[in-house]
Enzyme design. Structure first.
Site, PDB file in Angstrom:
ATOM      1  N   ALA B  34       0.829  -1.211   0.000  1.00 12.76           N
ATOM      2  CA  ALA B  34       0.000   0.000   0.000  1.00 12.76           C
ATOM      3  C   ALA B  34       0.856   1.251   0.000  1.00 12.76           C
ATOM      4  CB  ALA B  34      -0.920  -0.007   1.222  1.00 12.76           C
ATOM      5  N   ARG B  46     -22.126  -3.375  18.865  1.00 13.25           N
ATOM      6  CA  ARG B  46     -23.294  -3.234  19.745  1.00 13.25           C
ATOM      7  C   ARG B  46     -22.945  -3.526  21.195  1.00 13.25           C
ATOM      8  NH1 ARG B  46     -26.287  -5.821  15.384  1.00 13.25           N
ATOM      9  NH2 ARG B  46     -26.839  -4.021  14.122  1.00 13.25           N
ATOM     10  N   LYS B 107     -24.095  -5.630   1.310  1.00 22.28           N
ATOM     11  CA  LYS B 107     -24.780  -5.673   0.008  1.00 22.28           C
ATOM     12  C   LYS B 107     -26.194  -5.114   0.084  1.00 22.28           C
ATOM     13  CE  LYS B 107     -24.104  -9.825   1.841  1.00 22.28           C
ATOM     14  NZ  LYS B 107     -22.984 -10.714   1.967  1.00 22.28           N
ATOM     15  N   VAL B 134     -20.055  -8.105  -2.785  1.00 18.86           N
ATOM     16  CA  VAL B 134     -20.433  -9.062  -3.834  1.00 18.86           C
ATOM     17  C   VAL B 134     -19.404 -10.187  -3.912  1.00 18.86           C
ATOM     18  CG1 VAL B 134     -20.920  -9.385  -6.284  1.00 18.86           C
ATOM     19  CG2 VAL B 134     -21.568  -7.239  -5.159  1.00 18.86           C
ATOM     20  N   GLY B 136     -17.967 -12.215  -1.832  1.00 18.45           N
ATOM     21  CA  GLY B 136     -16.945 -12.421  -0.800  1.00 18.45           C
ATOM     22  C   GLY B 136     -15.563 -11.988  -1.206  1.00 18.45           C
ATOM     23  N   GLY B 189     -23.742 -24.501  10.571  1.00 15.45           N
ATOM     24  CA  GLY B 189     -23.403 -23.082  10.504  1.00 15.45           C
ATOM     25  C   GLY B 189     -23.200 -22.559   9.091  1.00 15.45           C
ATOM     26  N   ASP B 203     -30.568 -12.342  -1.164  1.00 16.10           N
ATOM     27  CA  ASP B 203     -29.153 -11.993  -1.053  1.00 16.10           C
ATOM     28  C   ASP B 203     -28.490 -11.964  -2.434  1.00 16.10           C
ATOM     29  OD1 ASP B 203     -26.550 -11.863   0.655  1.00 16.10           O
ATOM     30  OD2 ASP B 203     -26.209 -13.546  -0.706  1.00 16.10           O
ATOM     31  N   LYS B 207     -26.807  -8.670  -4.655  1.00 15.98           N
ATOM     32  CA  LYS B 207     -25.496  -8.651  -5.302  1.00 15.98           C
ATOM     33  C   LYS B 207     -25.629  -8.422  -6.808  1.00 15.98           C
ATOM     34  CE  LYS B 207     -23.745 -11.834  -1.783  1.00 15.98           C
ATOM     35  NZ  LYS B 207     -23.643 -13.290  -1.476  1.00 15.98           N
TER      36      LYS B 207
END
Lengths: 436, 436
Positions: B34, B46, B107, B134, B136, B189, B203, B207
């Site tokens: 960079a 939260r 997204k 979009v 991943g 999961g 979803d 995208k």
């Protein structure tokens, strides 16, 4: 709208003509995306009078391509002449020294002189870009340099030569032998009249050395790419591989390797590999290219598309121009040249691989015993072995085996033990198996 | 080395933790690429006291994520809260209005409010980037916006939801039915406790609407995406498709369409498709995502990789941060918001497709005659038809057919003719065939 980006084209072969067609056909869209028009102002090629597929009369002709970058009305020179040295290199040097940006599709030049040109570009503070030099229209330089820039790369590898992939997948589909398919590919224009650069792996090695430099932050080191072409592959190898659940693809593979002694070295190899059916590269057919980058956070990324051709290559060239028009800059190899590590070439003997070894042997008693004894004596563990007669070979027999994973040096040792054996009618062929 | 790029993280779920891990693990490499370090200075979520997989004590905690962008020591806010509105949107707005760059993986927010945020970012002259929103870890926003920017896109489509692809490819491998595989995916999961957003296609539609805007230069139009999920697909559909040479994948498909009347309209559809074995998307298994972009010069480009997960998503987030650190800017949707065309949604009736239509019918005489008569009366030409009993269905019979290419309106008309028929035990399921 802002001032146009003014470009000069050096070289008007198929790719040069493709760039002219693209810049004309998609002009409005390019201007919208780039924020300003891209305008061809000057062109140059060896032969002005040659018949071309595009009208070049709108553009100023320059006899000497080397001085295109010195024209005050040119911001970027696009070098599409080809060849690692000669007028391509002279043009590239003059352009950058004149303080102009350079875009090139020339893999040989970047593989041999990329570091010098990138250094010059850093001094002159101008962009040097070469998306089209690797994998044609696939934006894989950008993918590694930017899209996956957050990752440490574990391996970068892929199918980097469309001609070889076309030949291998045609052999696979038709059962025909190499020479036959090559001749057809030449007749159709898919392979050059002098196909050596492609079929001996040099072209893939050029591209691999560029990808490796970007991925691993190392100085481009084309000379240390271990390179084997596809010329010795038989239809029978492809059939054997299929029986075992593999296809054969010419793979350029690069990774860093600490070699047991903790010193990081660069491994670069172009070699036909056995690719398992469930690997994405097994489904890359015809002249398509594909590059896999395995990052420590991204996981496996695959970039696939047309590896050559005027349209795809022009697409990559103009993507570079749009980046320049947008003001994107930054080091050509992702980090400044002085930060690129000059990494020693990895030793390969210690590498643990599964190998396919194919022998052509005389059809007589004791040959199998001789081969298997050599393997045993060298400590190579055989997973499977197939012996088949060759219908077309007058008594020659084909023996192919796949080893369990083990050091590559053991296989080399076994083959050394067999050297000079009267049973072998030609040197054995070794290909490694690509892990899933 | 130049000043660090100072970032604040809003949201510390799995992706937030992934970003912290990545920025820490690859810090030196990121700074090198960079041109300056990327430094996390502040974080917010939260619940401060929640147990997390990363140590957050080195970073300044801010209770209110909305004001992260107002901190004078922050250059970029990374929004990883999720949800189209609420605190994610408040945080995004405040950040941009405070003149800070925004990077997000959200997204839903970009699909609903991307144009507003991009306008605000243009006014404030700050980058807005959302590579992670979009597909991943796959750098496909960059691929379209930059890598293939020279092309007019003919179609952009792909597998955009990893949960659906995992379920479909598991159904394919195991022969099990949807509900069964979904339950297992939830237990492991791989699917959310409330899976509706995924399995109903929302979803993927989020995208797709983002990709379409970038590819076609149109205003994001999530609401007009025609969306069908995967909930009605039976193991029997997958088996039938396989017999015909196809796999079933949830495909998001977008293209522009002049609809016969010359007016360019935007076609966006998320729907399970039959994908032929020889198409690259047929080999995309498990939670993998893949996007195909067909450019008028590049030809078909494929971008493939992990569509979700903390590592891949963090890889995309940090790629955006590296771009910002390098000074890369430019409009979020490739062209300025005011140049995005507000294109009407395409009519779909005239589209010429091949369709798979599956009926569940009572096992009694005349049913096939009823179905085929409706097809004939609507002008639908049937290419193949299979009728099979269902072992598990108490006398229900499955009839599936594939049509020749024809207008989609004809199939709709045939189904309208069959509406209310006592023979059909549930509404028919229609899926289109993806062309090679």
């Amino acid at each position: 709208m802002a001032e146009p980006l003014r470009i000069a084209l050096a070289g008007l072969g198929t790719v040069g003509a493709g760039v002219i067609r693209l810049v004309e056909a998609n002009a409005a869209l390019i201007a919208r995306r780039a924020g300003r028009p891209i305008q061809i102002v000057a062109i140059s090629a060896r032969d002005r009078s040659k018949r071309r597929s595009v009208d070049i009369t709108p553009y100023t002709w320059e006899d000497d391509m080397v001085i295109l970058g010195e024209r005050p009305d040119v911001d970027v020179v696009v070098e599409l002449v080809g060849g690692s040295d000669g007028s391509a290199l002279a043009c590239a040097r003059t352009t950058i020294e004149a303080g102009k940006a350079l875009v090139t599709a020339n893999k040989a030049m970047i593989a041999h002189h990329g570091l010098e040109l990138a250094s010059k570009a850093e001094v002159a503070k101008v962009p040097l870009k070469f998306e089209a030099a690797v994998a044609g229209g696939i934006p894989v330089i950008k993918g590694l340099r930017e899209g996956a820039a957050a990752n440490e790369f574990e391996r970068v590898y892929g199918i980097l030569n469309g001609t070889c992939n076309y030949i291998l997948s045609t052999m696979e589909d038709t059962g025909r032998d190499f020479a036959d398919v090559l001749a057809e590919a030449q007749a159709k224009g898919y392979a050059e009249a002098d196909p050596a650069f492609d079929i001996e792996g040099t072209d893939a090695a050029h591209k691999l050395s560029i990808l490796a430099a970007i991925a691993f932050g190392t100085a481009v080191d084309f000379r240390s790419v271990e390179t084997t072409g596809i010329t010795r592959i038989l239809a029978a190898d492809i059939a054997q591989a299929r029986t075992l659940g593999y296809v054969i693809r010419l793979i350029g593979m690069s990774e860093t390797d600490t070699n047991g002694d903790g010193v990081e070295r660069l491994f670069q190899r172009v070699q036909p590999h056995l690719v398992p059916f469930d690997h994405p590269l097994a489904h890359v057919d015809g002249a398509t290219n594909a590059v896999v980058a395995e990052g420590n956070f991204s996981g496996r990324l695959l970039f696939q598309g047309a590896g050559a051709g005027d349209g795809p290559t022009a697409s990559a060239v103009v993507a570079d121009l749009i980046d320049i028009a947008r003001g994107e800059a930054g080091p050509a190899f992702s980090v400044p040249v002085e930060e690129l590590v000059k990494m020693e070439a990895a030793h390969t003997g210690h590498r643990r691989s599964r190998s396919y070894v194919r022998f052509l042997v005389a059809d007589r008693p004791g040959v199998l015993a001789e081969i298997t004894a050599a393997m045993r004596d060298a400590g190579v563990s055989i997973e499977s072995l197939i012996q088949t007669g060759r219908a077309d070979s007058g008594g020659e027999v084909l023996v192919s085996l796949v080893t369990h994973e083990g050091p590559e040096s053991a296989v080399s040792e076994a083959l050394r033990l067999l050297e000079g054996s009267a049973s072998l009618t030609q040197p054995p062929l070794v290909m490694h198996l690509l892990g899933s």
